[in-house]
Scaffold this motif. Structure first.
Motif, PDB file in Angstrom:
ATOM      1  N   GLY A   6      -5.676 -56.399 -24.918  1.00  0.00           N
ATOM      2  CA  GLY A   6      -4.175 -56.087 -25.617  1.00  0.00           C
ATOM      3  C   GLY A   6      -4.219 -55.993 -26.898  1.00  0.00           C
ATOM      4  O   GLY A   6      -3.647 -55.080 -27.528  1.00  0.00           O
ATOM      5  N   LEU A   7      -4.909 -57.003 -27.855  1.00  0.00           N
ATOM      6  CA  LEU A   7      -4.922 -56.957 -29.068  1.00  0.00           C
ATOM      7  C   LEU A   7      -5.625 -55.935 -29.971  1.00  0.00           C
ATOM      8  O   LEU A   7      -5.244 -55.417 -30.522  1.00  0.00           O
ATOM      9  N   LEU A   8      -6.815 -55.657 -29.071  1.00  0.00           N
ATOM     10  CA  LEU A   8      -7.475 -54.439 -29.489  1.00  0.00           C
ATOM     11  C   LEU A   8      -6.957 -53.178 -29.394  1.00  0.00           C
ATOM     12  O   LEU A   8      -7.121 -52.035 -30.079  1.00  0.00           O
ATOM     13  N   ALA A   9      -6.259 -52.937 -28.135  1.00  0.00           N
ATOM     14  CA  ALA A   9      -5.507 -51.747 -27.982  1.00  0.00           C
ATOM     15  C   ALA A   9      -4.599 -51.379 -29.172  1.00  0.00           C
ATOM     16  O   ALA A   9      -4.235 -50.588 -29.416  1.00  0.00           O
ATOM     17  N   ALA A  10      -3.784 -52.607 -29.564  1.00  0.00           N
ATOM     18  CA  ALA A  10      -2.675 -52.574 -30.624  1.00  0.00           C
ATOM     19  C   ALA A  10      -3.581 -51.955 -31.759  1.00  0.00           C
ATOM     20  O   ALA A  10      -3.025 -51.339 -32.558  1.00  0.00           O
ATOM     21  N   HIS A  11      -4.729 -52.586 -32.240  1.00  0.00           N
ATOM     22  CA  HIS A  11      -5.370 -52.202 -33.400  1.00  0.00           C
ATOM     23  C   HIS A  11      -5.520 -50.572 -33.117  1.00  0.00           C
ATOM     24  O   HIS A  11      -5.285 -49.876 -34.008  1.00  0.00           O
ATOM     25  N   ALA A  12      -6.194 -50.375 -31.853  1.00  0.00           N
ATOM     26  CA  ALA A  12      -6.671 -48.650 -31.764  1.00  0.00           C
ATOM     27  C   ALA A  12      -5.250 -47.863 -31.992  1.00  0.00           C
ATOM     28  O   ALA A  12      -5.326 -46.793 -32.574  1.00  0.00           O
ATOM     29  N   LEU A  13      -4.115 -48.336 -31.507  1.00  0.00           N
ATOM     30  CA  LEU A  13      -2.929 -47.495 -31.274  1.00  0.00           C
ATOM     31  C   LEU A  13      -2.246 -47.382 -32.670  1.00  0.00           C
ATOM     32  O   LEU A  13      -1.856 -46.161 -33.120  1.00  0.00           O
ATOM     33  N   LEU A  14      -2.165 -48.549 -33.386  1.00  0.00           N
ATOM     34  CA  LEU A  14      -1.721 -48.280 -34.805  1.00  0.00           C
ATOM     35  C   LEU A  14      -2.719 -47.651 -35.838  1.00  0.00           C
ATOM     36  O   LEU A  14      -2.155 -46.884 -36.604  1.00  0.00           O
ATOM     37  N   ASP A  15      -3.994 -47.852 -35.509  1.00  0.00           N
ATOM     38  CA  ASP A  15      -4.931 -46.995 -36.402  1.00  0.00           C
ATOM     39  C   ASP A  15      -4.782 -45.429 -36.099  1.00  0.00           C
ATOM     40  O   ASP A  15      -4.809 -44.642 -37.002  1.00  0.00           O
ATOM     41  N   GLN A 322     -19.286 -60.228 -18.033  1.00  0.00           N
ATOM     42  CA  GLN A 322     -18.883 -59.005 -18.731  1.00  0.00           C
ATOM     43  C   GLN A 322     -17.411 -58.906 -18.730  1.00  0.00           C
ATOM     44  O   GLN A 322     -17.018 -57.682 -19.127  1.00  0.00           O
ATOM     45  N   GLY A 323     -16.645 -59.689 -18.411  1.00  0.00           N
ATOM     46  CA  GLY A 323     -15.196 -59.541 -18.169  1.00  0.00           C
ATOM     47  C   GLY A 323     -14.651 -59.029 -19.933  1.00  0.00           C
ATOM     48  O   GLY A 323     -13.993 -58.054 -19.859  1.00  0.00           O
ATOM     49  N   ALA A 324     -14.991 -59.827 -20.948  1.00  0.00           N
ATOM     50  CA  ALA A 324     -14.408 -59.538 -22.091  1.00  0.00           C
ATOM     51  C   ALA A 324     -15.051 -58.118 -22.799  1.00  0.00           C
ATOM     52  O   ALA A 324     -14.384 -57.295 -23.332  1.00  0.00           O
ATOM     53  N   ASN A 325     -16.470 -58.056 -22.396  1.00  0.00           N
ATOM     54  CA  ASN A 325     -17.296 -57.117 -22.900  1.00  0.00           C
ATOM     55  C   ASN A 325     -16.596 -55.847 -22.559  1.00  0.00           C
ATOM     56  O   ASN A 325     -16.665 -54.577 -23.187  1.00  0.00           O
ATOM     57  N   SER A 326     -16.522 -55.533 -21.021  1.00  0.00           N
ATOM     58  CA  SER A 326     -16.211 -54.308 -20.333  1.00  0.00           C
ATOM     59  C   SER A 326     -14.627 -54.159 -20.712  1.00  0.00           C
ATOM     60  O   SER A 326     -14.305 -52.904 -20.970  1.00  0.00           O
ATOM     61  N   ALA A 327     -13.963 -55.012 -20.801  1.00  0.00           N
ATOM     62  CA  ALA A 327     -12.433 -54.888 -21.270  1.00  0.00           C
ATOM     63  C   ALA A 327     -12.416 -54.233 -22.682  1.00  0.00           C
ATOM     64  O   ALA A 327     -11.591 -53.479 -23.014  1.00  0.00           O
ATOM     65  N   LEU A 328     -12.979 -54.672 -23.635  1.00  0.00           N
ATOM     66  CA  LEU A 328     -13.240 -54.093 -24.937  1.00  0.00           C
ATOM     67  C   LEU A 328     -13.835 -52.724 -24.883  1.00  0.00           C
ATOM     68  O   LEU A 328     -13.524 -51.950 -25.801  1.00  0.00           O
ATOM     69  N   GLN A 329     -14.700 -52.433 -24.058  1.00  0.00           N
ATOM     70  CA  GLN A 329     -15.130 -51.066 -24.026  1.00  0.00           C
ATOM     71  C   GLN A 329     -14.036 -50.102 -23.531  1.00  0.00           C
ATOM     72  O   GLN A 329     -14.110 -48.996 -23.733  1.00  0.00           O
ATOM     73  N   ASP A 330     -13.121 -50.835 -22.591  1.00  0.00           N
ATOM     74  CA  ASP A 330     -11.884 -49.939 -22.215  1.00  0.00           C
ATOM     75  C   ASP A 330     -11.115 -49.330 -22.980  1.00  0.00           C
ATOM     76  O   ASP A 330     -10.813 -48.314 -23.221  1.00  0.00           O
ATOM     77  N   VAL A 331     -10.998 -50.120 -24.325  1.00  0.00           N
ATOM     78  CA  VAL A 331     -10.071 -50.011 -25.233  1.00  0.00           C
ATOM     79  C   VAL A 331     -11.052 -48.737 -26.149  1.00  0.00           C
ATOM     80  O   VAL A 331     -10.195 -47.643 -26.548  1.00  0.00           O
ATOM     81  N   ALA A 333     -13.149 -46.554 -24.502  1.00  0.00           N
ATOM     82  CA  ALA A 333     -12.914 -45.256 -23.869  1.00  0.00           C
ATOM     83  C   ALA A 333     -11.294 -44.746 -23.940  1.00  0.00           C
ATOM     84  O   ALA A 333     -11.285 -43.491 -24.121  1.00  0.00           O
ATOM     85  N   LEU A 334     -10.244 -45.754 -23.817  1.00  0.00           N
ATOM     86  CA  LEU A 334      -9.075 -45.203 -24.133  1.00  0.00           C
ATOM     87  C   LEU A 334      -8.587 -44.449 -25.720  1.00  0.00           C
ATOM     88  O   LEU A 334      -8.394 -43.409 -25.714  1.00  0.00           O
ATOM     89  N   ASP A 335      -9.434 -44.963 -26.590  1.00  0.00           N
ATOM     90  CA  ASP A 335      -9.263 -44.355 -28.009  1.00  0.00           C
ATOM     91  C   ASP A 335      -9.935 -43.064 -27.949  1.00  0.00           C
ATOM     92  O   ASP A 335      -9.581 -41.929 -28.472  1.00  0.00           O
ATOM     93  N   ARG A 336     -11.237 -43.121 -27.256  1.00  0.00           N
ATOM     94  CA  ARG A 336     -11.891 -41.678 -27.283  1.00  0.00           C
ATOM     95  C   ARG A 336     -11.035 -40.695 -26.268  1.00  0.00           C
ATOM     96  O   ARG A 336     -10.955 -39.543 -26.799  1.00  0.00           O
ATOM     97  N   ALA A 337     -10.536 -40.981 -25.413  1.00  0.00           N
ATOM     98  CA  ALA A 337      -9.540 -40.117 -24.554  1.00  0.00           C
ATOM     99  C   ALA A 337      -8.306 -39.658 -25.437  1.00  0.00           C
ATOM    100  O   ALA A 337      -7.932 -38.570 -25.604  1.00  0.00           O
ATOM    101  N   LEU A 338      -7.763 -40.493 -26.134  1.00  0.00           N
ATOM    102  CA  LEU A 338      -6.626 -40.180 -26.958  1.00  0.00           C
ATOM    103  C   LEU A 338      -6.972 -39.218 -27.965  1.00  0.00           C
ATOM    104  O   LEU A 338      -6.323 -38.288 -28.485  1.00  0.00           O
ATOM    105  N   THR A 339      -8.182 -39.397 -28.683  1.00  0.00           N
ATOM    106  CA  THR A 339      -8.963 -38.086 -29.600  1.00  0.00           C
ATOM    107  C   THR A 339      -9.129 -37.081 -29.426  1.00  0.00           C
ATOM    108  O   THR A 339      -8.630 -36.020 -29.619  1.00  0.00           O
ATOM    109  N   ALA A 340      -9.623 -37.075 -27.924  1.00  0.00           N
ATOM    110  CA  ALA A 340      -9.927 -35.701 -27.221  1.00  0.00           C
ATOM    111  C   ALA A 340      -8.672 -34.879 -26.613  1.00  0.00           C
ATOM    112  O   ALA A 340      -8.702 -33.681 -26.605  1.00  0.00           O
ATOM    113  N   ALA A 354      -7.866 -38.834 -18.222  1.00  0.00           N
ATOM    114  CA  ALA A 354      -9.015 -38.793 -18.595  1.00  0.00           C
ATOM    115  C   ALA A 354      -9.773 -40.131 -18.937  1.00  0.00           C
ATOM    116  O   ALA A 354     -10.980 -40.596 -18.678  1.00  0.00           O
ATOM    117  N   TYR A 355      -9.068 -41.175 -19.369  1.00  0.00           N
ATOM    118  CA  TYR A 355      -9.528 -42.576 -19.468  1.00  0.00           C
ATOM    119  C   TYR A 355      -9.742 -43.044 -18.252  1.00  0.00           C
ATOM    120  O   TYR A 355     -10.736 -43.714 -18.042  1.00  0.00           O
TER     121      TYR A 355
END
Length: 450
Positions: A6-15, A322-331, A333-340, A354-355
């Protein structure tokens, strides 16, 4: 949810969106409170290549790495006199970063507030839980107050309220099931006799001298100890339901609990009175597996979108690290989908779909890897031969891929590709398990492994 995803997603969306207004809601207290970081079941996690890659993408790796311990050793204690480092290092790779989950969240939160705290575009609310989620009307209710959204990011964990709301309107088919067994978390100094920068695993043990029916009646528990800064450790005491340690669970004093640990694991030694008292005060934690066929919902009346990240969408109960690792990779993937999908009135819903299309197969593959352990003697031999081949092979021929755990922690290879590589072994395991009691082995954990 104000966890790592959730925190990394906030970074991604504000960026990504200069005009975005982001509301971050977390039911726990402020992560910057040191007591919250080590409260109750707050545990340490290992950030490997996947977690590092995600944090580097948003310029956050160094700040997070500074809060943890670098480690490239995993020591399996088969007895008090025999221990082996079983970590296979895949080429020239960085060590994993072992970090308290709360400390990771604090680092991400501090960076978030430093970057956007004065922007007027970010609001963070701690100690607040979702009262209600209406995904069709694009509304959440927090403390009796309605909040409308364009994008709702459900990073609210295994028992996600956002996921439940999506399921309630038929937006996704999801399953959550608790894994057998339980665990308690210990925060204490790393025992003097153990390598300070290594993960230590002790398989489940019964009381000394107990054998046969007596050992079964007494039960057993294992230890999984993860190094922390300052010579400390986060240690998990874990057990299976069918062999729950009666004496551990009925201990009434710190001295009694400390004695039980020291008797079973002399190499680990006794707990401090403070650590033992904290364990006694805890209720056992049960891990859970979560699987969803969709990670997005775009059927609202307003054209908004919902996405599920991390444990809200997929969880292996911590068994693969892989819990945190896969969760951070979800972010990522979401950022890439928002870019595309950044233009047009339906861009947000297209990005959400797409995500989901990208990450849902990855989450399903990760759950398949839970099955990748012997079901009997035939698959046991095959498993051992394959492990030996992948331990020795890469040293002779760099084109030979290393073992599964090395690929999970030290590479960015998609989970779907790792499953495809091991499909023959998975088929053999399923064949051997078929017809046996507990043949569906995906929800089991070996004693002492969390």
């Amino acid at each position: 949810g104000g966890g790592p995803a959730g925190l990394l997603a906030a970074h991604a969306l504000l960026d990504r969106y200069p005009e975005a207004q982001v509301l971050l809601v977390e039911r726990r207290s402020d992560w910057r409170d040191g007591a919250e970081q080590y409260a109750g079941r707050q545990y340490s996690i290992g950030l490997g290549a996947r977690g590092r890659n995600a944090l580097q993408k948003f310029g956050l790796w160094e700040a997070c790495r500074a809060r943890g311990v670098a480690s490239d050793a995993f020591i399996l204690h088969v007895s008090d006199k025999r221990a082996f480092n079983i970590r296979q290092n895949a080429g020239d790779t960085e060590p994993s970063c072992l970090i308290n989950r709360g400390a990771l969240c604090a680092a991400l939160l501090e960076a978030l507030l430093e970057r956007y705290g004065a922007s007027g575009r970010l609001e963070v609310r701690f100690g607040v839980a979702l009262d209600e989620v209406d995904v069709e009307a694009s509304v959440v209710r927090l403390g009796g107050k309605e909040e409308r959204y364009d994008l709702l990011v459900g990073a609210d964990g295994v028992r996600s309220r956002v996921r439940a709301a999506v399921m309630a309107v038929g937006g996704a088919a999801c399953e959550m099931r608790e894994l057998p067994g339980g665990l308690k978390v210990v925060h204490s100094p790393m025992p003097a006799g153990l390598q300070a920068d290594a993960v230590h695993a002790f398989g489940g043990r019964s009381p000394p001298g107990a054998k046969g029916d007596a050992a079964k009646a007494e039960g057993k528990f294992g230890i999984f100890s993860i190094p922390a800064p300052g010579g400390r450790a986060c240690t998990l005491l874990s057990w299976e339901d069918d062999s729950a340690p009666a004496d551990l669970l009925s201990a009434e004093s710190p001295a009694e609990l400390s004695r039980l640990v020291a008797e079973r694991f002399p190499t680990f030694g006794p707990l401090s009175d403070e650590a033992a008292a904290a364990v006694l005060a805890q209720e056992p934690t049960r891990a859970a597996v979560v699987q969803c066929d969709q990670y997005s919902f775009t059927g609202s009346e307003t054209g908004s979108a919902v996405v599920l990240l991390g444990d809200a969408a997929h969880s292996t109960g911590g068994t693969l690290g892989q819990g945190a690792n896969s969760a951070l990779q979800d972010v990522v993937a979401l950022d890439r989908a928002l870019t595309a999908h950044s233009a047009g009135s339906g861009a947000l819903t297209e990005a959400a779909r797409a995500y989901s299309a990208r990450q849902a197969p990855e989450g399903a593959a990760l759950l398949e890897l839970l099955e990748l352990r012997p079901a009997g003697p035939i698959s046991g031999v095959a498993f051992g031969l394959d492990a030996a081949y992948r331990a020795i092979g890469p040293k002779i021929n760099s084109e030979i891929t290393p073992g599964v755990q090395a690929q999970l922690t030290q590479t960015l290879r998609p989970y779907t590709q790792i499953v495809a590589q091991n499909e023959w072994l998975l088929k053999l395991i399923r064949w051997e398990a078929k017809g046996k009691k507990g043949g569906d082995r995906g929800g089991e954990k070996p004693a002492g492994v969390v």
